[in-house]
Design an enzyme around this catalytic site. Structure first.
Site, PDB file in Angstrom:
ATOM      1  N   ALA A 270       0.550  97.586   6.171  1.00 29.34           N
ATOM      2  CA  ALA A 270       0.943  96.647   7.223  1.00 29.34           C
ATOM      3  C   ALA A 270      -0.198  96.012   7.997  1.00 29.34           C
ATOM      4  O   ALA A 270      -0.055  94.910   8.530  1.00 29.34           O
ATOM      5  CB  ALA A 270       1.856  97.376   8.206  1.00 29.34           C
ATOM      6  N   ALA A 271      -1.326  96.699   8.100  1.00 30.47           N
ATOM      7  CA  ALA A 271      -2.379  96.219   9.010  1.00 30.47           C
ATOM      8  C   ALA A 271      -3.148  95.027   8.432  1.00 30.47           C
ATOM      9  O   ALA A 271      -3.315  94.951   7.214  1.00 30.47           O
ATOM     10  CB  ALA A 271      -3.344  97.368   9.285  1.00 30.47           C
ATOM     11  N   GLY A 273      -1.221  93.302  10.491  1.00 29.46           N
ATOM     12  CA  GLY A 273       0.104  93.117  11.065  1.00 29.46           C
ATOM     13  C   GLY A 273       0.692  91.716  11.040  1.00 29.46           C
ATOM     14  O   GLY A 273       1.719  91.483  11.680  1.00 29.46           O
ATOM     15  N   LYS A 275       2.391  90.184   8.782  1.00 31.10           N
ATOM     16  CA  LYS A 275       3.766  90.171   8.268  1.00 31.10           C
ATOM     17  C   LYS A 275       4.673  91.068   9.112  1.00 31.10           C
ATOM     18  O   LYS A 275       5.856  90.784   9.266  1.00 31.10           O
ATOM     19  CB  LYS A 275       3.770  90.564   6.782  1.00 31.10           C
ATOM     20  CG  LYS A 275       2.968  89.561   5.967  1.00 31.10           C
ATOM     21  CD  LYS A 275       2.865  89.910   4.515  1.00 31.10           C
ATOM     22  CE  LYS A 275       1.828  89.044   3.832  1.00 31.10           C
ATOM     23  NZ  LYS A 275       0.419  89.331   4.227  1.00 31.10           N
ATOM     24  N   ASP A 318      -0.972 107.234   3.978  1.00 34.61           N
ATOM     25  CA  ASP A 318      -0.983 106.629   2.654  1.00 34.61           C
ATOM     26  C   ASP A 318       0.463 106.216   2.347  1.00 34.61           C
ATOM     27  O   ASP A 318       1.375 107.053   2.408  1.00 34.61           O
ATOM     28  CB  ASP A 318      -1.482 107.681   1.647  1.00 34.61           C
ATOM     29  CG  ASP A 318      -1.633 107.095   0.254  1.00 34.61           C
ATOM     30  OD1 ASP A 318      -0.854 106.176  -0.106  1.00 34.61           O
ATOM     31  OD2 ASP A 318      -2.527 107.553  -0.474  1.00 34.61           O
ATOM     32  N   ASP A 334       2.805  94.675   0.640  1.00 32.76           N
ATOM     33  CA  ASP A 334       1.704  93.701   0.609  1.00 32.76           C
ATOM     34  C   ASP A 334       0.488  94.505   0.157  1.00 32.76           C
ATOM     35  O   ASP A 334      -0.341  94.921   0.965  1.00 32.76           O
ATOM     36  CB  ASP A 334       1.518  93.125   2.019  1.00 32.76           C
ATOM     37  CG  ASP A 334       0.471  92.031   2.071  1.00 32.76           C
ATOM     38  OD1 ASP A 334       0.094  91.512   1.011  1.00 32.76           O
ATOM     39  OD2 ASP A 334       0.020  91.697   3.183  1.00 32.76           O
ATOM     40  N   CYS A 387      -2.763  89.167  -2.587  1.00 31.64           N
ATOM     41  CA  CYS A 387      -3.547  87.931  -2.491  1.00 31.64           C
ATOM     42  C   CYS A 387      -4.608  87.911  -3.586  1.00 31.64           C
ATOM     43  O   CYS A 387      -5.679  87.343  -3.410  1.00 31.64           O
ATOM     44  CB  CYS A 387      -4.154  87.765  -1.101  1.00 31.64           C
ATOM     45  SG  CYS A 387      -5.192  89.138  -0.593  1.00 31.64           S
TER      46      CYS A 387
HETATM   47  C1  LIG Z   1      -3.467  92.985   2.127  1.00 33.02           C
HETATM   48  S1  LIG Z   1      -3.845  94.058   3.414  1.00 33.02           S
HETATM   49  C2  LIG Z   1      -2.366  94.027   4.344  1.00 33.02           C
HETATM   50  C3  LIG Z   1      -2.222  92.825   5.224  1.00 33.02           C
HETATM   51  C4  LIG Z   1      -1.007  92.924   6.132  1.00 33.02           C
HETATM   52  N1  LIG Z   1       0.215  93.155   5.409  1.00 33.02           N
HETATM   53  C5  LIG Z   1      -0.821  91.689   6.985  1.00 33.02           C
HETATM   54  O1  LIG Z   1       0.022  90.852   6.681  1.00 33.02           O
HETATM   55  O2  LIG Z   1      -1.537  91.557   7.988  1.00 33.02           O
HETATM   56  C6  LIG Z   1      -3.696  95.600   2.594  1.00 33.02           C
HETATM   57  C7  LIG Z   1      -3.686  96.816   3.511  1.00 33.02           C
HETATM   58  O3  LIG Z   1      -3.392  97.942   2.698  1.00 33.02           O
HETATM   59  C8  LIG Z   1      -3.976  99.073   3.300  1.00 33.02           C
HETATM   60  N2  LIG Z   1      -3.967 100.130   2.278  1.00 33.02           N
HETATM   61  C9  LIG Z   1      -4.753 100.302   1.208  1.00 33.02           C
HETATM   62  N3  LIG Z   1      -4.340 101.351   0.473  1.00 33.02           N
HETATM   63  C10 LIG Z   1      -3.259 101.848   1.098  1.00 33.02           C
HETATM   64  C11 LIG Z   1      -2.371 102.923   0.834  1.00 33.02           C
HETATM   65  N4  LIG Z   1      -2.525 103.700  -0.242  1.00 33.02           N
HETATM   66  N5  LIG Z   1      -1.369 103.136   1.696  1.00 33.02           N
HETATM   67  C12 LIG Z   1      -1.206 102.371   2.800  1.00 33.02           C
HETATM   68  N6  LIG Z   1      -2.009 101.352   3.096  1.00 33.02           N
HETATM   69  C13 LIG Z   1      -3.013 101.092   2.255  1.00 33.02           C
HETATM   70  C14 LIG Z   1      -5.318  98.584   3.759  1.00 33.02           C
HETATM   71  O4  LIG Z   1      -5.821  99.392   4.789  1.00 33.02           O
HETATM   72  C15 LIG Z   1      -4.978  97.172   4.225  1.00 33.02           C
HETATM   73  O5  LIG Z   1      -4.761  97.152   5.604  1.00 33.02           O
END
Ligand SMILES: C[S@@+](CC[C@H](N)C(=O)[O-])C[C@H]1O[C@@H](n2cnc3c(N)ncnc32)[C@H](O)[C@@H]1O
Length: 455
Positions: A270-271, A273, A275, A318, A334, A387
């Site tokens: 989500a981060a 954030g 979306k 995770d 995402d 992306c």
């Molecule tokens: C494409 S970014 C997300 C962007 C976000 N959805 C937004 O719209 O602002 C991918 C995110 O996946 C997180 N990430 C990577 N591996 C992960 C995992 N196994 N579980 C949860 N989050 C993960 C990263 O920390 C990163 O914040």
């Protein structure tokens, strides 16, 4: 390019030394040199360098903009710049040592050929910086190369194979396999453009109002676009949370989830954030999960700024291990990816990633997808997006998922859901956005979206 810093320059031992004549124009360039060196030698992402480099953060906002532009241009155009530099050697076998000499010339050529800096300022400051940075012996050499760049640099660019020079060969060849050679070159060319600033407005009814206040046009999907660069927190409406920065492409996944009012939605990666805020603003009950505590802090700040915290439950975890407190109406995945669709914004992404990263990402995405499948109610929607421009992380990933999960089917994306982008809908009903679509509006990030339903 004046700086208003009043601090004293630190010497090698970290002690302050009195400012010297000319520091005001040299200091930002010295900071740029340090950033560029860290980028290539420590392989750190530019955004994280810009966020953590003490001297950069102390610059005036004007100088920060200048330094950011200089470093980003030196990376975005690194292949062309290296070629121009070599054309400027009197001896083609000339060795460059120490490595700082290369970075100095790259920054100098970036200013001379690709930025609006007067030639004499670019040459003189680079040579002076060489003297002050322990590369005094290379002073004459740097001066000669930069003078040749002044004379011929722009002309040489007309003879260069621009997309090929500025794209890592592994990436161009992957795109070639996925889309064919001509499309791969077009993608590489479009990825060189500087991206505009895009905003999503909290309340869509206020769109016109904010478009006027922020100097934006409104894109066909409702995203606000500002061509002129700006420091985000300085813009009107930022503090009150009236909008957030989000590329037009990145706004499609949530739009394609349809009506989310009162629905439970797990946003598994989500981060920071973007979306999550879209979902919460439309009244969804969002479980926002991300593995990174640092990025999650940014999500917390964002939902507080926009006043959406009551609709969001956060967890640092995770996503492939997170225990959902209830069966979800929808899951948004995402997924982490090689992010090659965002090279316009982050030209460094292309150079810091390697072919092997694609396979590593595919494995992480697969685990996340399998876990997401289990937390959905039947009739629920799994929205998968990345992306990345590599099909292995998009079409290939989803096709593989469907071959292992016969309880899911594709809910094909329809042309009326993606205005002026019907060419982006694949035969399977996925959305495959390429950076040269919407060219008349200034392009968009590369993105992949698939909408699946649990039968
Ligand atoms: C494409 S970014 C997300 C962007 C976000 N959805 C937004 O719209 O602002 C991918 C995110 O996946 C997180 N990430 C990577 N591996 C992960 C995992 N196994 N579980 C949860 N989050 C993960 C990263 O920390 C990163 O914040």
């Amino acid at each position: 390019m004046a700086a208003d810093h009043s601090h004293r320059q630190k010497n090698k031992d970290g002690q302050s030394s009195p400012k010297q004549k000319g520091d005001d124009i040299l200091w930002p360039r010295k900071v740029a040199l340090s950033l560029l060196q860290s980028f290539w030698e420590e392989e750190k992402f530019l955004d994280s360098l810009f966020e953590s480099h003490g001297d950069f953060l102390k610059l005036s906002s004007r100088d920060r903009n200048f330094v950011r532009m200089m470093v980003t241009t030196a990376v975005r155009r690194s292949g062309q710049i290296e070629d121009i530099m070599r054309r400027g050697f009197s001896d083609p076998k000339q060795k460059i040592s120490p490595s700082i000499v290369r970075y100095l010339m790259h920054l100098g050529i970036a200013q001379i050929v690709f930025m609006n800096v007067p030639d004499h300022a670019a040459v003189n400051t680079t040579v002076e910086l060489a003297v002050r940075s322990g590369a005094k012996r290379a002073k004459g050499f740097i001066n000669a190369v930069l003078r040749r760049a002044v004379e011929n640099g722009k002309k040489w660019t007309t003879e260069q194979d621009i997309p090929r020079l500025n794209t890592p060969s592994w990436l161009l060849s992957m795109w070639g396999k996925d889309y064919g050679k001509a499309y791969a070159v077009e993608i590489a060319q479009a990825s060189l453009a500087e991206a505009a600033l895009d905003f999503t407005v909290l309340d869509p009814l206020d769109k016109e109002d904010w478009a006027e206040k922020l100097g934006c046009t409104i894109l066909p999907n409702g995203t606000l676009r500002r061509v002129e660069n700006a420091l985000i927190p300085d813009l009107q409406g930022y503090n009150e949370g009236a909008w957030w920065v989000q590329d037009a492409s990145a706004s499609f996944p949530v739009k394609l989830m349809g009506d989310v009012l009162n629905k439970s939605v797990a946003d598994l990666c989500a981060a920071p954030g973007g979306k999550t805020m879209q979902l919460a603003a439309q009244g969804a009950k969002v479980y926002a999960v991300d593995r990174s505590a640092t990025r999650m802090k940014r999500l917390d700040d964002n939902i507080a700024r926009t006043g959406l915290q009551d609709n969001v439950i956060t967890a640092v975890s995770d996503g492939a291990l997170w225990k959902a407190p209830e069966q979800m109406d929808m899951v948004l995945l995402d997924a982490p990816c090689t992010a090659t669709g965002t090279i316009r914004r982050n030209p460094d992404a292309a150079w810091l990633k390697k072919a092997d990263d694609v396979q590593a990402m595919v494995k992480i995405q697969r685990d996340l997808m399998d876990h997401a499948a289990n937390m959905l109610k039947s009739g629920g929607v799994l929205l998968y997006c990345t992306c990345s421009l590599q099909k292995a992380e998009g079409e290939g990933q989803v096709n593989d998922f469907l071959s292992r999960h016969d309880g899911f089917e594709v809910q094909a994306i329809q042309p009326n859901e993606v205005p002026e982008l019907s060419q982006a809908i694949t035969d399977e009903g996925y959305l495959r956005l390429l950076p040269f679509y919407w060219a008349a509006y200034g392009g968009l990030d590369g993105f992949f979206v698939a909408r699946l339903m649990k039968k």
